[in-house]
Design a protein around this motif. Structure first.
Motif, PDB file in Angstrom:
ATOM      1  N   SER A   1       8.338-113.880  25.930  1.00 11.95           N
ATOM      2  CA  SER A   1       7.205-113.178  26.520  1.00 11.95           C
ATOM      3  C   SER A   1       6.749-112.090  25.568  1.00 11.95           C
ATOM      4  O   SER A   1       7.464-111.721  24.631  1.00 11.95           O
ATOM      5  N   ARG A   2       5.570-111.556  25.813  1.00 13.44           N
ATOM      6  CA  ARG A   2       5.062-110.469  24.977  1.00 13.44           C
ATOM      7  C   ARG A   2       5.952-109.240  25.098  1.00 13.44           C
ATOM      8  O   ARG A   2       6.201-108.532  24.122  1.00 13.44           O
TER       9      ARG A   2
ATOM     10  N   GLU B   1       6.203-117.521  31.312  1.00 11.30           N
ATOM     11  CA  GLU B   1       6.010-116.072  31.395  1.00 11.30           C
ATOM     12  C   GLU B   1       5.203-115.771  32.645  1.00 11.30           C
ATOM     13  O   GLU B   1       4.101-116.292  32.830  1.00 11.30           O
ATOM     14  N   LEU B   2       5.775-114.940  33.514  1.00 10.01           N
ATOM     15  CA  LEU B   2       5.093-114.532  34.739  1.00 10.01           C
ATOM     16  C   LEU B   2       5.211-113.030  34.895  1.00 10.01           C
ATOM     17  O   LEU B   2       6.314-112.476  34.816  1.00 10.01           O
ATOM     18  N   GLY B   3       4.083-112.374  35.099  1.00 13.37           N
ATOM     19  CA  GLY B   3       4.116-110.925  35.292  1.00 13.37           C
ATOM     20  C   GLY B   3       4.683-110.184  34.107  1.00 13.37           C
ATOM     21  O   GLY B   3       5.272-109.113  34.276  1.00 13.37           O
ATOM     22  N   GLY B   4       4.530-110.747  32.908  1.00  8.64           N
ATOM     23  CA  GLY B   4       5.041-110.098  31.708  1.00  8.64           C
ATOM     24  C   GLY B   4       6.516-110.312  31.465  1.00  8.64           C
ATOM     25  O   GLY B   4       7.062-109.806  30.489  1.00  8.64           O
ATOM     26  N   MET B   5       7.182-111.070  32.330  1.00  8.33           N
ATOM     27  CA  MET B   5       8.614-111.316  32.193  1.00  8.33           C
ATOM     28  C   MET B   5       8.876-112.789  31.895  1.00  8.33           C
ATOM     29  O   MET B   5       8.190-113.669  32.417  1.00  8.33           O
ATOM     30  N   PRO B   6       9.879-113.083  31.045  1.00  8.26           N
ATOM     31  CA  PRO B   6      10.269-114.484  30.835  1.00  8.26           C
ATOM     32  C   PRO B   6      11.031-114.989  32.054  1.00  8.26           C
ATOM     33  O   PRO B   6      12.014-114.383  32.480  1.00  8.26           O
TER      34      PRO B   6
ATOM     35  N   ALA C   1       1.320-111.866  40.260  1.00  9.07           N
ATOM     36  CA  ALA C   1       1.295-110.459  40.666  1.00  9.07           C
ATOM     37  C   ALA C   1       2.517-110.108  41.519  1.00  9.07           C
ATOM     38  O   ALA C   1       3.074-109.006  41.411  1.00  9.07           O
ATOM     39  N   ALA C   2       2.957-111.053  42.359  1.00 11.44           N
ATOM     40  CA  ALA C   2       4.136-110.813  43.188  1.00 11.44           C
ATOM     41  C   ALA C   2       5.389-110.688  42.340  1.00 11.44           C
ATOM     42  O   ALA C   2       6.267-109.849  42.604  1.00 11.44           O
ATOM     43  N   VAL C   3       5.488-111.517  41.298  1.00 14.70           N
ATOM     44  CA  VAL C   3       6.634-111.431  40.379  1.00 14.70           C
ATOM     45  C   VAL C   3       6.615-110.095  39.642  1.00 14.70           C
ATOM     46  O   VAL C   3       7.649-109.426  39.500  1.00 14.70           O
ATOM     47  N   ALA C   4       5.429-109.684  39.166  1.00 20.03           N
ATOM     48  CA  ALA C   4       5.311-108.416  38.435  1.00 20.03           C
ATOM     49  C   ALA C   4       5.701-107.238  39.308  1.00 20.03           C
ATOM     50  O   ALA C   4       6.270-106.245  38.825  1.00 20.03           O
TER      51      ALA C   4
END
Length: 353
Positions: free
Chosen positions: A38-39, A161-166, A268-271
């Motif tokens: 992820s970034r 990658e979801l919500g900025g997390m791997p 968004a829920a994951v983030a």
């Protein structure tokens, strides 16, 4: 014929480490950067490669060295004009570095999540759309999708990658009672994946009634890990039977895995469940078990020294603990690490890099 050979795993990075161009933390950051999923992972790896974590460790190391050097100088050269040693000053230094190491250790969970990925099992009854959701999030057909319940017999894994997390998505077999021994094995693996996950997505077909079996599974899931309830097939008319007794703390997302609608809400829920930690600058996270273990030994040694000083033990007796802390910090950065450990570290590198 002229003596050339193929480079070994991580050989160039290892040479940089052996020649003092990089410390061991920075060398490991090279592998973390290459493996970043992820970034956010890449930013932390790049920050570590730039020396952010090394400088933090170096400041703790230097403070403990100064403490030992001052104390030894006062003892060895009593006739010299050296500032007198004060126990309260030593206590303040030990407490400060113990706090710094505690803060460093608290970063390891986030660091592990960024480097390893967050295991997330997609669970639910057969034919709820679990495999379709995995394919929609992956962006390609990773899992077989049919209208036949029980198609998925084994766990299927893919990184996204979801919500900025791997996130390591794990598609599981539908959870139901079955006389089929192969499907029973799939259900057993599904339950094992549930227990090992740090995030769960429970998929329900919103066009079908929410049963007591669904409610029981949701309760079990929330007891194991943070859980997101995913109402799939939002493109179809909802069931006539309303949903009842849903836990208030469980995020609920409506989407259509088939149409790809509503995936932003799931992200968004994951983030929200794994928010970005702005308190820790990029690159100051411990990212593997070796780093955490060395930092924990350093913290425990400093803690023992601080507690001994508070109990009235003479400072010279507790300096052994300070030396152990310095040794652990030296292992962390590679100043005093054993060759077998470095061999193990560089084996995970790609060839040459």
């Amino acid at each position: 014929a002229q003596g050339a050979r193929q480079a070994g795993p991580g050989e160039f990075t290892r040479r940089a480490f052996l020649n003092g161009r990089l410390d061991l933390v920075q060398a490991e950051a090279v592998a973390d950067l290459l493996d970043a999923q992820s970034r956010e992972s890449a930013r932390h790896a790049a920050g570590k490669l730039g020396g952010a974590l090394s400088r933090k460790i170096g400041a703790i190391y230097a403070s403990l060295v100064d403490l030992m050097a001052h104390f030894c100088a006062v003892l060895d050269y009593p006739d010299e004009d050296i500032d007198p040693f004060r126990e309260e000053q030593m206590l303040a230094t030990l407490l400060e570095q113990e706090t710094a190491l505690d803060k460093l250790l608290s970063s390891s969970r986030r660091g592990f999540q960024l480097t390893r990925g967050i295991p997330c099992a997609i669970i639910g009854r057969p034919n709820a759309g679990k495999s379709s959701l995995l394919n929609a999030l992956a962006g390609y057909d990773r899992a077989i999708v049919t209208d036949i319940p029980g198609t998925t017999r084994d766990t299927v894994e893919v990184g996204v990658e979801l919500g900025g997390m791997p996130i390591r998505l794990i598609d599981t077999a539908g959870l139901r009672d079955s006389d089929d021994p192969v499907e029973q094995m799939g259900v057993a693996r599904s339950r094992a994946a549930m227990e090992e996950s740090m995030l769960l997505m429970m998929v329900c077909d919103q066009s079908a009634p929410f049963t007591q079996e669904d409610a029981d599974l949701l309760t079990q899931a929330t007891e194991l890990a943070p859980t997101i309830l995913v109402w799939n097939r939002s493109d179809l008319p909802p069931a006539s039977v309303p949903c009842r007794n849903l836990p208030e703390h469980v995020p609920v997302v409506e989407l259509s895995a088939k149409e790809g609608a509503g995936l932003n809400a799931l992200e968004a829920a994951v983030a929200k469940l794994f928010p970005k930690d702005t308190a820790v600058p990029y690159g100051e996270l411990l990212s593997n078990q070796r780093q955490e273990e060395a930092a924990r030994r350093a913290r425990d040694s400093v803690q023992r020294a601080r507690e001994a000083l508070e109990l009235g033990i003479t400072p010279d007796a507790l300096l052994t603990d300070v030396e152990e802390a310095l040794g652990a910090l030296g292992e962390l950065t590679g100043q005093s690490v054993r060759e077998d450990i470095t061999d193990r570290i560089f084996q995970r590198f790609c060839v040459g890099k």
